[in-house]
Design a protein around this motif. Structure first.
Motif, PDB file in Angstrom:
ATOM      1  N   GLU A   1      -5.520   7.622  73.537  1.00 19.98           N
ATOM      2  CA  GLU A   1      -7.005   8.117  73.995  1.00 19.98           C
ATOM      3  C   GLU A   1      -8.040   7.019  73.539  1.00 19.98           C
ATOM      4  O   GLU A   1      -8.810   6.856  74.764  1.00 19.98           O
TER       5      GLU A   1
ATOM      6  N   SER B   1       2.171  12.686  77.631  1.00 16.90           N
ATOM      7  CA  SER B   1       2.038  12.765  79.033  1.00 16.90           C
ATOM      8  C   SER B   1       3.797  12.398  79.521  1.00 16.90           C
ATOM      9  O   SER B   1       4.323  11.883  78.763  1.00 16.90           O
TER      10      SER B   1
ATOM     11  N   CYS C   1       8.207  12.850  77.025  1.00 18.15           N
ATOM     12  CA  CYS C   1       6.555  13.114  76.911  1.00 18.15           C
ATOM     13  C   CYS C   1       6.293  11.899  75.765  1.00 18.15           C
ATOM     14  O   CYS C   1       6.762  11.753  74.719  1.00 18.15           O
TER      15      CYS C   1
ATOM     16  N   SER D   1       7.298  18.281  73.445  1.00 20.32           N
ATOM     17  CA  SER D   1       7.049  19.250  74.642  1.00 20.32           C
ATOM     18  C   SER D   1       7.320  20.702  74.221  1.00 20.32           C
ATOM     19  O   SER D   1       7.881  20.977  73.209  1.00 20.32           O
TER      20      SER D   1
ATOM     21  N   CYS E   1       4.593  19.058  78.393  1.00 24.74           N
ATOM     22  CA  CYS E   1       4.338  18.185  77.022  1.00 24.74           C
ATOM     23  C   CYS E   1       3.124  18.413  76.357  1.00 24.74           C
ATOM     24  O   CYS E   1       1.993  19.249  76.929  1.00 24.74           O
ATOM     25  N   ASP E   2       3.101  18.303  75.027  1.00 22.56           N
ATOM     26  CA  ASP E   2       2.084  18.846  74.069  1.00 22.56           C
ATOM     27  C   ASP E   2       0.789  18.066  74.503  1.00 22.56           C
ATOM     28  O   ASP E   2       1.048  16.999  75.034  1.00 22.56           O
ATOM     29  N   ALA E   3      -0.499  18.657  73.970  1.00 24.23           N
ATOM     30  CA  ALA E   3      -1.618  17.935  74.099  1.00 24.23           C
ATOM     31  C   ALA E   3      -1.393  16.559  73.499  1.00 24.23           C
ATOM     32  O   ALA E   3      -0.863  16.230  72.477  1.00 24.23           O
ATOM     33  N   GLY E   4      -1.815  15.347  74.269  1.00 19.65           N
ATOM     34  CA  GLY E   4      -1.655  14.180  73.578  1.00 19.65           C
ATOM     35  C   GLY E   4      -0.494  13.203  74.199  1.00 19.65           C
ATOM     36  O   GLY E   4      -0.431  12.189  73.782  1.00 19.65           O
TER      37      GLY E   4
ATOM     38  N   SER F   1      -2.656  12.257  69.424  1.00 17.32           N
ATOM     39  CA  SER F   1      -4.048  12.378  69.156  1.00 17.32           C
ATOM     40  C   SER F   1      -4.799  11.167  68.935  1.00 17.32           C
ATOM     41  O   SER F   1      -4.205   9.988  69.285  1.00 17.32           O
TER      42      SER F   1
END
Length: 385
Positions: A48, A37, A43, A19, A32-35, A69
């Protein structure tokens, strides 16, 4: 009282792993960072590949989840740029030299490629072989009066000798337009794709020159006709009295063809090539005239010696004299006149006279012992005894 804000983000443990800490006045925010939640102050990695909201990922490949990712494992013919499967261009310059066989062109397809043979080549097994267009069973692809020449992948047409190319094909070259094609004394004849030099009609080649042919040496005329040689030709002429073109001759019947071929007192007789005029009996030919012939002037007259000859136009008559009788020959010839026997008639010598017949006449005589006393009366002679 003045109070300074505390930057909680200076402490790495303020926010959970994966995060980002964002300081705010009197507080802070953990994103939270991308990828990932946020799940109960943590996080957590988002899968995906299973997230229906993201739709289908990695078309032409398989989606593989990774921390924060995902990545794509692409099918053959595609390459992964990470999150997408990109078509591999097998026909790119870097690969083209080794992908397709010789005499073919690489055509890129989605996920693949094809190698159709170039125009003028046909696939035989795994090789592109040259098509010999010049041996096409359907016929030559070249225009009329040309030669087909095959070459790798194509062909070309060359006009045959004596022809020249035009916009629609091959056209005959008229070599005779050039007055120098043949010798000055020759005739140039243009032929399809060629030409011919020959002597003019009625001439022949002799020592590289055209000389007149004497057709009359082996006369082409009718045997009775006359052949006249002329430069380059000849003519045939029927003899006088014949009609025709010389290759055939027919006798002219002048007795029919001419209005008055002979004298009116003559008969016309046709002869080969001519005619003769023969005067009628009793006429004598003098030149073209027929004149009466005086038969009574002939030394050997045709009348009896006791007959008188009388000439008339075209003939004569013989009249027997007194004391003669005309025979069936009408006074002509030796038997034409027959002696009349006057003594047959009782009145020839009246009374006691004796009658003696003579040629053409008769004689009365008294008896031998009588006194001769002859007197002529209207009734004849008589004797007085």
């Amino acid at each position: 009282m003045w109070m300074n804000d505390i930057d909680e983000c200076l402490d790495n443990s303020t926010c959970p792993e994966h995060s980002t800490c964002i300081n705010s006045n009197g507080s802070h925010l953990c994103i939270c960072d991308a990828g990932f939640s946020s799940v109960e102050d943590l996080c957590v990695d988002i899968d995906e590949c299973s997230d229906m909201e993201l739709g289908e990922l990695c078309t032409n490949g398989k989606c593989m989840n990774a921390i924060g990712s995902y990545y794509c494992e692409c099918m053959e013919g595609f390459w992964s740029n990470g999150t997408k499967c990109m078509d591999v261009d097998e026909c790119s310059d870097s690969l083209n030299s080794s992908v397709c066989q010789h005499h073919s062109t690489c055509v890129n397809l989605v996920g693949s490629y094809s190698c159709p043979c170039n125009e003028g080549f046909i696939l035989s097994g795994t090789e592109c072989q040259d098509v010999d267009e010049c041996n096409d069973p359907g016929g030559t692809p070249c225009p009329e009066h040309s030669l087909c020449n095959n070459r790798a992948g194509s062909f070309f047409c060359l006009c045959s000798p004596g022809y020249k190319p035009t916009s629609v094909g091959c056209e005959d070259i008229d070599e005779c337009k050039d007055n120098t094609t043949c010798r000055f004394d020759q005739v140039c004849t243009n032929l399809p794709g060629a030409y011919n030099c020959s002597c003019p009609l009625g001439h022949h080649e002799e020592k590289q020159a055209c000389v007149d042919t004497n057709e009359c040496e082996n006369s082409p005329c009718q045997p009775s006709a006359r052949c006249w040689n002329t430069p380059g030709s000849f003519s045939c002429h029927c003899p006088l009295g014949f009609a025709g073109n010389g290759s055939w001759c027919k006798d002219v019947d002048e007795c029919v063809a001419l209005a008055k071929p002979c004298h009116p007192l003559a008969h016309c007789y046709n002869t080969p090539g001519s005619f003769v005029c023969v005067c009628m009996a009793g006429y004598l030919s003098i030149g073209s005239l027929c004149v009466d012939f005086d038969e009574c002037q002939q030394a050997n007259r045709q009348c009896h010696s006791a007959a008188t000859c009388s000439n008339h136009a075209g003939g004569f008559t013989c009249s027997c004299g007194q004391g003669w009788i005309t025979s069936k020959d009408n006074g002509r010839g030796k038997g034409g006149c027959v002696d009349l026997d006057e003594c047959v008639s009782p009145i020839a010598c009246p009374g006691q006279t004796s009658c003696t017949n003579l040629p053409g006449s008769y004689n009365c005589s008294c008896p031998q012992n009588s006194t001769v006393c002859r007197m002529m009366t209207q009734k004849g002679w008589f004797c007085l005894c």
